[in-house]
Design a protein around this motif. Structure first.
Motif, PDB file in Angstrom:
ATOM      1  N   UNK A  97       3.589   5.827  -5.902  1.00  0.00           N
ATOM      2  CA  UNK A  97       3.290   5.875  -7.097  1.00  0.00           C
ATOM      3  C   UNK A  97       2.254   6.580  -7.585  1.00  0.00           C
ATOM      4  N   UNK A  98       1.305   7.157  -6.616  1.00  0.00           N
ATOM      5  CA  UNK A  98       0.479   8.141  -6.811  1.00  0.00           C
ATOM      6  C   UNK A  98       0.798   9.346  -6.436  1.00  0.00           C
ATOM      7  N   UNK A  99       1.944   9.726  -5.968  1.00  0.00           N
ATOM      8  CA  UNK A  99       2.489  11.009  -5.787  1.00  0.00           C
ATOM      9  C   UNK A  99       2.593  11.473  -4.373  1.00  0.00           C
ATOM     10  N   UNK A 100       2.269  10.476  -3.429  1.00  0.00           N
ATOM     11  CA  UNK A 100       2.178  10.914  -2.034  1.00  0.00           C
ATOM     12  C   UNK A 100       3.715  10.979  -1.433  1.00  0.00           C
ATOM     13  N   UNK A 101       3.846  11.586  -0.611  1.00  0.00           N
ATOM     14  CA  UNK A 101       5.404  11.314  -0.052  1.00  0.00           C
ATOM     15  C   UNK A 101       5.053  10.566   1.401  1.00  0.00           C
ATOM     16  N   UNK A 112       0.751  -1.341  -0.120  1.00  0.00           N
ATOM     17  CA  UNK A 112      -0.085  -0.047  -0.102  1.00  0.00           C
ATOM     18  C   UNK A 112       0.728   1.199  -0.010  1.00  0.00           C
ATOM     19  N   UNK A 113       1.887   1.123   0.835  1.00  0.00           N
ATOM     20  CA  UNK A 113       2.755   2.421   0.760  1.00  0.00           C
ATOM     21  C   UNK A 113       3.449   2.810  -0.479  1.00  0.00           C
ATOM     22  N   UNK A 114       3.759   1.683  -1.292  1.00  0.00           N
ATOM     23  CA  UNK A 114       4.425   1.922  -2.657  1.00  0.00           C
ATOM     24  C   UNK A 114       3.648   2.335  -3.608  1.00  0.00           C
ATOM     25  N   UNK A 115       2.293   1.832  -3.507  1.00  0.00           N
ATOM     26  CA  UNK A 115       1.181   2.355  -4.398  1.00  0.00           C
ATOM     27  C   UNK A 115       0.913   3.668  -4.357  1.00  0.00           C
ATOM     28  N   UNK A 116       0.866   4.283  -2.890  1.00  0.00           N
ATOM     29  CA  UNK A 116       0.630   5.732  -2.448  1.00  0.00           C
ATOM     30  C   UNK A 116       1.845   6.565  -3.033  1.00  0.00           C
ATOM     31  N   UNK A 135     -10.403  -1.285   0.658  1.00  0.00           N
ATOM     32  CA  UNK A 135     -10.055  -2.532   0.446  1.00  0.00           C
ATOM     33  C   UNK A 135      -8.752  -2.889  -0.379  1.00  0.00           C
ATOM     34  N   UNK A 136      -8.129  -1.639  -0.893  1.00  0.00           N
ATOM     35  CA  UNK A 136      -6.807  -2.110  -1.545  1.00  0.00           C
ATOM     36  C   UNK A 136      -6.174  -0.612  -1.697  1.00  0.00           C
ATOM     37  N   UNK A 137      -4.767  -0.832  -2.213  1.00  0.00           N
ATOM     38  CA  UNK A 137      -3.879   0.269  -2.124  1.00  0.00           C
ATOM     39  C   UNK A 137      -4.584   1.470  -3.133  1.00  0.00           C
ATOM     40  N   UNK A 138      -5.165   1.198  -4.318  1.00  0.00           N
ATOM     41  CA  UNK A 138      -5.665   2.157  -4.871  1.00  0.00           C
ATOM     42  C   UNK A 138      -7.007   2.906  -4.371  1.00  0.00           C
ATOM     43  N   UNK A 139      -7.785   2.100  -3.662  1.00  0.00           N
ATOM     44  CA  UNK A 139      -8.825   2.716  -2.881  1.00  0.00           C
ATOM     45  C   UNK A 139      -8.290   3.450  -1.731  1.00  0.00           C
TER      46      UNK A 139
END
Length: 345
Positions: free
Chosen positions: A118-122, A112-116, A197-201
């Motif tokens: 990749x979505x631009x979060x620090x 989840x941390x890596x998906x976040x 329920x998921x990293x993207x969510x």
């Protein structure tokens, strides 16, 4: 096209985990990246399902604990390699990702941390088993837009609620995830916290501050009966009495090795802990589902289901003055089909 490429790579990747071939596993993942598969898809369509299969093989007693640990280590190395390859630059605020105190299954939270990221979060990933006091101290020292907390085991729900409330007292919104909150997030709703329920969510929820702060209050009026608190206070006593009951009914228990005895005590403690968590969220299905899972695990290792049934009966007798706990134990008892028998290891 992306899904097809990833599906084709999956069997070979799983074989790398089975053979503990770290370098080959990394090559499979980086090969997908070089072929144009997005990093997020490699994490979610390759690493995540493969790790779930690792857990299933352990549960079926096909893999030892050592094999499961080796595969998990390789998965962590693959995640690190994917993250290094993508190397995104943050364009959004800081999110702190952590596992509950006592929660050692850190890989799902890392995904989840890596998906976040990749979505631009620090993202600051604090890892496994973060004590609540340490998390709050970190939040006081470093500004964070939100905290994402992971929980894989429902027995950690009381700890999770304390961490959630501690974050909120620091005025930091929280989103939670993981199987510990139920496959549909039902126990997150009881605790009054947004669930993803998921990293993207989780990424979508964190991007919507109004939704993040709009969770209804916790629904915990049932705790007024004090059963949860009283059960926790009696934990050691209950385990000791259940072990004494086993030794009385099954003389072979007296000849257990130290490892067998430790495993038995752990199982007796898990039963109490899951019962306590079920009382905390007032959901008998939490405990019943755990008992079904425990029976399946123990039967795969040569322990008769009746051993669990006998222990449930013993706890039921010991907790005669606990109406809710008694109902939960009775419901779980009906899911144990085998007749009582001697435990083994």
């Amino acid at each position: 096209m992306t899904a097809t490429v990833t599906e084709a790579a999956y069997p070979g990747y799983l074989e790398c985990l089975a053979e503990a071939d770290e370098y080959a596993a990394v090559e499979v993942a980086t090969g997908l990246l070089e072929a144009g598969v997005p990093a997020e898809r490699v994490l979610l369509d390759l690493v995540a399902p493969a790790q779930a299969e690792v857990g299933e093989r352990w549960a079926r007693n096909e893999w030892s604990v050592a094999q499961e640990h080796a595969a998990t280590h390789i998965s962590e190395r693959v995640v690190a390699a994917v993250a290094a390859y993508a190397n995104p630059r943050p364009t959004r605020g800081r999110i702190v990702v952590a596992c509950m105190d006592g929660e050692w299954h850190a890989l799902p939270a890392r995904l989840v941390a890596e998906v976040l990221r990749l979505r631009g979060w620090q993202v600051t990933f604090l890892g496994a088993s973060v004590p609540a006091a340490h998390l709050i101290s970190y939040l006081h020292r470093y500004d964070a837009d939100a905290v994402a907390l992971a929980c894989a085991l429902p027995m950690r729900l009381p700890h999770a609620h304390r961490m959630i409330e501690a974050c909120r007292r620091s005025d930091v919104p929280v989103v939670v995830g993981g199987r510990g909150f139920g496959d549909d997030g039902r126990w997150a709703r009881v605790l009054g916290v947004p669930w993803a329920p998921s990293g993207p969510a989780a990424a979508d929820l964190l991007a919507d501050e109004r939704a993040l702060r709009a969770a209804p209050p916790a629904a915990l009026d049932h705790l007024a009966d004090d059963e949860y608190t009283s059960l926790v206070k009696r934990r050691g006593e209950l385990i000791d009495s259940a072990l004494a009951d086993l030794r009385e009914r099954v003389p072979g228990v007296r000849q257990y090795t130290a490892a067998q005895l430790d495993s038995t005590i752990s199982d007796l403690g898990y039963i109490v802990d899951f019962l306590a968590a079920a009382l905390y969220v007032d959901d008998e299905s939490l405990f019943a589902e755990f008992v079904e899972w425990l029976v399946a695990i123990l039967v795969s290792r040569g322990v008769p289901a009746g051993a669990v049934a006998s222990t449930l009966d013993h706890y039921g007798q010991s907790l005669r003055d606990f109406p809710r706990a008694g109902r939960f134990l009775d419901r779980a008892r009906t899911r144990v089909d085998a007749p009582a028998g001697a435990p083994g290891r």
